[in-house]
Design a protein around this motif. Structure first.
Motif, PDB file in Angstrom:
ATOM      1  N   VAL A  73     -14.156  -1.730   0.802  1.00  0.00           N
ATOM      2  CA  VAL A  73     -13.228  -1.353  -0.267  1.00  0.00           C
ATOM      3  C   VAL A  73     -13.777  -1.754  -1.637  1.00  0.00           C
ATOM      4  O   VAL A  73     -14.290  -2.857  -1.817  1.00  0.00           O
ATOM      5  CB  VAL A  73     -11.856  -2.035  -0.050  1.00  0.00           C
ATOM      6  N   THR A  74     -13.676  -0.835  -2.581  1.00  0.00           N
ATOM      7  CA  THR A  74     -13.901  -1.160  -3.993  1.00  0.00           C
ATOM      8  C   THR A  74     -12.545  -1.146  -4.701  1.00  0.00           C
ATOM      9  O   THR A  74     -12.119  -2.124  -5.251  1.00  0.00           O
ATOM     10  CB  THR A  74     -14.889  -0.174  -4.637  1.00  0.00           C
ATOM     11  N   GLY A  75     -11.864  -0.023  -4.652  1.00  0.00           N
ATOM     12  CA  GLY A  75     -10.471   0.040  -5.071  1.00  0.00           C
ATOM     13  C   GLY A  75     -10.232   0.007  -6.562  1.00  0.00           C
ATOM     14  O   GLY A  75     -11.139   0.138  -7.381  1.00  0.00           O
ATOM     15  N   GLN A  76      -8.954  -0.165  -6.884  1.00  0.00           N
ATOM     16  CA  GLN A  76      -8.499  -0.224  -8.274  1.00  0.00           C
ATOM     17  C   GLN A  76      -7.566  -1.405  -8.463  1.00  0.00           C
ATOM     18  O   GLN A  76      -6.949  -1.888  -7.511  1.00  0.00           O
ATOM     19  CB  GLN A  76      -7.731   1.052  -8.636  1.00  0.00           C
ATOM     20  N   LYS A  77      -7.446  -1.842  -9.717  1.00  0.00           N
ATOM     21  CA  LYS A  77      -6.464  -2.871 -10.038  1.00  0.00           C
ATOM     22  C   LYS A  77      -5.097  -2.227 -10.207  1.00  0.00           C
ATOM     23  O   LYS A  77      -4.972  -1.100 -10.691  1.00  0.00           O
ATOM     24  CB  LYS A  77      -6.845  -3.595 -11.331  1.00  0.00           C
ATOM     25  N   LEU A  78      -4.058  -2.946  -9.786  1.00  0.00           N
ATOM     26  CA  LEU A  78      -2.685  -2.454  -9.915  1.00  0.00           C
ATOM     27  C   LEU A  78      -1.934  -3.297 -10.933  1.00  0.00           C
ATOM     28  O   LEU A  78      -2.222  -4.488 -11.111  1.00  0.00           O
ATOM     29  CB  LEU A  78      -1.958  -2.525  -8.574  1.00  0.00           C
ATOM     30  N   ASP A  79      -0.953  -2.675 -11.609  1.00  0.00           N
ATOM     31  CA  ASP A  79      -0.083  -3.452 -12.482  1.00  0.00           C
ATOM     32  C   ASP A  79       1.198  -3.801 -11.718  1.00  0.00           C
ATOM     33  O   ASP A  79       1.371  -3.428 -10.552  1.00  0.00           O
ATOM     34  CB  ASP A  79       0.227  -2.691 -13.779  1.00  0.00           C
ATOM     35  N   THR A  80       2.093  -4.515 -12.369  1.00  0.00           N
ATOM     36  CA  THR A  80       3.303  -4.996 -11.699  1.00  0.00           C
ATOM     37  C   THR A  80       4.163  -3.856 -11.170  1.00  0.00           C
ATOM     38  O   THR A  80       4.697  -3.921 -10.060  1.00  0.00           O
ATOM     39  CB  THR A  80       4.138  -5.862 -12.670  1.00  0.00           C
ATOM     40  N   ALA A  81       4.295  -2.787 -11.966  1.00  0.00           N
ATOM     41  CA  ALA A  81       5.108  -1.650 -11.528  1.00  0.00           C
ATOM     42  C   ALA A  81       4.505  -0.994 -10.294  1.00  0.00           C
ATOM     43  O   ALA A  81       5.228  -0.596  -9.372  1.00  0.00           O
ATOM     44  CB  ALA A  81       5.230  -0.629 -12.664  1.00  0.00           C
ATOM     45  N   GLN A  82       3.189  -0.875 -10.259  1.00  0.00           N
ATOM     46  CA  GLN A  82       2.522  -0.274  -9.103  1.00  0.00           C
ATOM     47  C   GLN A  82       2.677  -1.148  -7.858  1.00  0.00           C
ATOM     48  O   GLN A  82       2.813  -0.634  -6.747  1.00  0.00           O
ATOM     49  CB  GLN A  82       1.044  -0.053  -9.415  1.00  0.00           C
ATOM     50  N   ILE A  83       2.662  -2.455  -8.061  1.00  0.00           N
ATOM     51  CA  ILE A  83       2.873  -3.372  -6.931  1.00  0.00           C
ATOM     52  C   ILE A  83       4.261  -3.150  -6.336  1.00  0.00           C
ATOM     53  O   ILE A  83       4.437  -3.072  -5.111  1.00  0.00           O
ATOM     54  CB  ILE A  83       2.725  -4.842  -7.376  1.00  0.00           C
ATOM     55  N   GLY A  84       5.270  -3.014  -7.206  1.00  0.00           N
ATOM     56  CA  GLY A  84       6.629  -2.769  -6.726  1.00  0.00           C
ATOM     57  C   GLY A  84       6.736  -1.466  -5.954  1.00  0.00           C
ATOM     58  O   GLY A  84       7.368  -1.406  -4.898  1.00  0.00           O
ATOM     59  N   ALA A  85       6.095  -0.416  -6.476  1.00  0.00           N
ATOM     60  CA  ALA A  85       6.121   0.875  -5.791  1.00  0.00           C
ATOM     61  C   ALA A  85       5.405   0.801  -4.451  1.00  0.00           C
ATOM     62  O   ALA A  85       5.832   1.410  -3.462  1.00  0.00           O
ATOM     63  CB  ALA A  85       5.478   1.939  -6.681  1.00  0.00           C
ATOM     64  N   MET A  86       4.321   0.036  -4.398  1.00  0.00           N
ATOM     65  CA  MET A  86       3.574  -0.102  -3.155  1.00  0.00           C
ATOM     66  C   MET A  86       4.376  -0.859  -2.106  1.00  0.00           C
ATOM     67  O   MET A  86       4.362  -0.514  -0.919  1.00  0.00           O
ATOM     68  CB  MET A  86       2.248  -0.819  -3.425  1.00  0.00           C
ATOM     69  N   GLU A  87       5.112  -1.878  -2.532  1.00  0.00           N
ATOM     70  CA  GLU A  87       5.955  -2.611  -1.587  1.00  0.00           C
ATOM     71  C   GLU A  87       7.023  -1.691  -0.996  1.00  0.00           C
ATOM     72  O   GLU A  87       7.310  -1.746   0.207  1.00  0.00           O
ATOM     73  CB  GLU A  87       6.608  -3.808  -2.290  1.00  0.00           C
ATOM     74  N   GLN A  88       7.591  -0.837  -1.835  1.00  0.00           N
ATOM     75  CA  GLN A  88       8.586   0.118  -1.346  1.00  0.00           C
ATOM     76  C   GLN A  88       7.963   1.089  -0.355  1.00  0.00           C
ATOM     77  O   GLN A  88       8.554   1.418   0.684  1.00  0.00           O
ATOM     78  CB  GLN A  88       9.205   0.885  -2.514  1.00  0.00           C
ATOM     79  N   ARG A  89       6.734   1.544  -0.655  1.00  0.00           N
ATOM     80  CA  ARG A  89       6.051   2.465   0.247  1.00  0.00           C
ATOM     81  C   ARG A  89       5.763   1.805   1.591  1.00  0.00           C
ATOM     82  O   ARG A  89       5.881   2.430   2.639  1.00  0.00           O
ATOM     83  CB  ARG A  89       4.751   2.949  -0.389  1.00  0.00           C
ATOM     84  N   LEU A  90       5.394   0.524   1.569  1.00  0.00           N
ATOM     85  CA  LEU A  90       5.129  -0.189   2.820  1.00  0.00           C
ATOM     86  C   LEU A  90       6.387  -0.248   3.686  1.00  0.00           C
ATOM     87  O   LEU A  90       6.329  -0.084   4.910  1.00  0.00           O
ATOM     88  CB  LEU A  90       4.625  -1.603   2.524  1.00  0.00           C
ATOM     89  N   GLN A  91       7.527  -0.488   3.052  1.00  0.00           N
ATOM     90  CA  GLN A  91       8.786  -0.523   3.799  1.00  0.00           C
ATOM     91  C   GLN A  91       9.138   0.854   4.349  1.00  0.00           C
ATOM     92  O   GLN A  91       9.648   0.982   5.471  1.00  0.00           O
ATOM     93  CB  GLN A  91       9.911  -1.058   2.901  1.00  0.00           C
ATOM     94  N   GLN A  92       8.860   1.888   3.568  1.00  0.00           N
ATOM     95  CA  GLN A  92       9.123   3.244   4.041  1.00  0.00           C
ATOM     96  C   GLN A  92       8.237   3.585   5.239  1.00  0.00           C
ATOM     97  O   GLN A  92       8.699   4.193   6.208  1.00  0.00           O
ATOM     98  CB  GLN A  92       8.880   4.244   2.905  1.00  0.00           C
ATOM     99  N   THR A  93       6.982   3.172   5.160  1.00  0.00           N
ATOM    100  CA  THR A  93       6.059   3.414   6.269  1.00  0.00           C
ATOM    101  C   THR A  93       6.526   2.692   7.518  1.00  0.00           C
ATOM    102  O   THR A  93       6.499   3.247   8.626  1.00  0.00           O
ATOM    103  CB  THR A  93       4.639   2.951   5.900  1.00  0.00           C
ATOM    104  N   ARG A  94       6.988   1.455   7.359  1.00  0.00           N
ATOM    105  CA  ARG A  94       7.472   0.699   8.505  1.00  0.00           C
ATOM    106  C   ARG A  94       8.696   1.374   9.109  1.00  0.00           C
ATOM    107  O   ARG A  94       8.830   1.484  10.338  1.00  0.00           O
ATOM    108  CB  ARG A  94       7.814  -0.739   8.086  1.00  0.00           C
ATOM    109  N   ALA A  95       9.616   1.841   8.252  1.00  0.00           N
ATOM    110  CA  ALA A  95      10.805   2.530   8.744  1.00  0.00           C
ATOM    111  C   ALA A  95      10.428   3.784   9.517  1.00  0.00           C
ATOM    112  O   ALA A  95      10.995   4.084  10.572  1.00  0.00           O
ATOM    113  CB  ALA A  95      11.730   2.883   7.575  1.00  0.00           C
TER     114      ALA A  95
END
Length: 295
Positions: free
Chosen positions: A161-183
């Protein structure tokens, strides 16, 4: 919760059929199954280091001791010289570099790559959230969930992985996506348990029955998540993704079995290579050799 359910009502039977086919495809034990599972009888939690020499420079990876199937397989292939002369056949800026396809050793310019490997897969060892897709993470490539619901890894292909840096808003959106994926995963599992009923209702055209069943499954998903919310992003993950970056959308879905501990500048040079429409570097970037390092 209803917004989390990706499988539409009319496709429930298709979902079950696809999952069943994927499970059947991976049910047979590989020829090397005895070698690949030997660590279960003789547990070994030791990590290992491997030097990777490439035409663009060298880097060193640490293989985690708590992903022993992937560690032992990687070491086995290194010692056999399996990776020597293979290409980094897939490179995507601000995402990752991928290698390990044996077909790439003699690949012609423009030849499509990415389907090669040994005649076995490796059982998933997803140690999440301890191991995640931070910058420098070493992980195993695999086929998609439709044909590989158990998330088994390729026998040889890996990515860094090289990837990208995330800001706080992106972190929040990613956490929501992780929960959606789990559901969604919980819903799919429950739907598979009702596979025969779903197929029969689909055959009869019983949309009312399918709707009632879907509503029931959604309630069960809600109840399971309420009782066990599951892991979100840890403080370590948030710090890594906002300071050095990574690819958090892959977390929990692929086996991370190591990380680059020296020579990340070489990985960065490879990542910046010009590529064709299939993400293959226009100028071949080759692994010259790999060597297991002694402590």
């Amino acid at each position: 919760m209803r917004a989390y359910i990706l499988a539409p009502l009319a496709a429930l039977a298709v979902l079950c059929a696809c999952k069943a086919t994927g499970a059947a495809d991976t049910a047979a034990a590989p020829k090397d199954s005895i070698e690949m599972t030997q660590h279960q009888q003789n547990p070994d939690t030791a990590s290992a280091k491997v030097l990777v020499e490439t035409t663009m420079g060298n880097f060193t990876v640490l293989l985690y001791g708590d992903t022993p199937k992937h560690r032992d397989n990687f070491l086995k292939l290194v010692e056999e010289g399996y990776y020597d002369s293979t290409l980094f056949h897939r490179v995507i800026k601000e995402f990752m570099i991928q290698a390990g396809d044996p077909d790439s050793k003699t690949a012609k310019p423009g030849q499509h790559l990415g389907a090669g490997g040994p005649d076995y897969k490796i059982d998933a060892e997803i140690v999440y959230p301890k191991h995640f897709h931070k910058r420098g993470a070493l992980a195993a490539a695999r086929q998609g969930d439709q044909v590989n619901p158990m998330k088994q890894s390729s026998g040889s292909q890996f990515y860094i992985v090289t990837g990208q840096k995330l800001d706080t808003a992106q972190i929040g959106a990613m956490e929501q996506r992780l929960q959606q994926t789990r559901a969604q995963e919980i819903f799919n599992k429950l739907a598979m348990e009702q596979r025969d009923s779903i197929i029969e209702m689909q055959r009869r055209g019983d949309r009312t029955g399918l709707q009632a069943l879907q509503d029931k499954l959604i309630e069960q998903v809600d109840a399971e998540i309420a009782a066990n919310p599951g892991p979100g992003m840890t403080d370590e993950m948030k710090k890594a993704y906002t300071t050095v970056g990574g690819a958090p959308h892959l977390d929990g879905a692929y086996t991370v079995f190591g990380e680059v501990i020296d020579g990340m500048e070489t990985v960065d040079k490879i990542e910046k290579a010009q590529t064709d429409n299939a993400d293959r570097p226009k100028t071949d970037i080759r692994i010259l050799s790999m060597k297991v390092l002694s402590e």
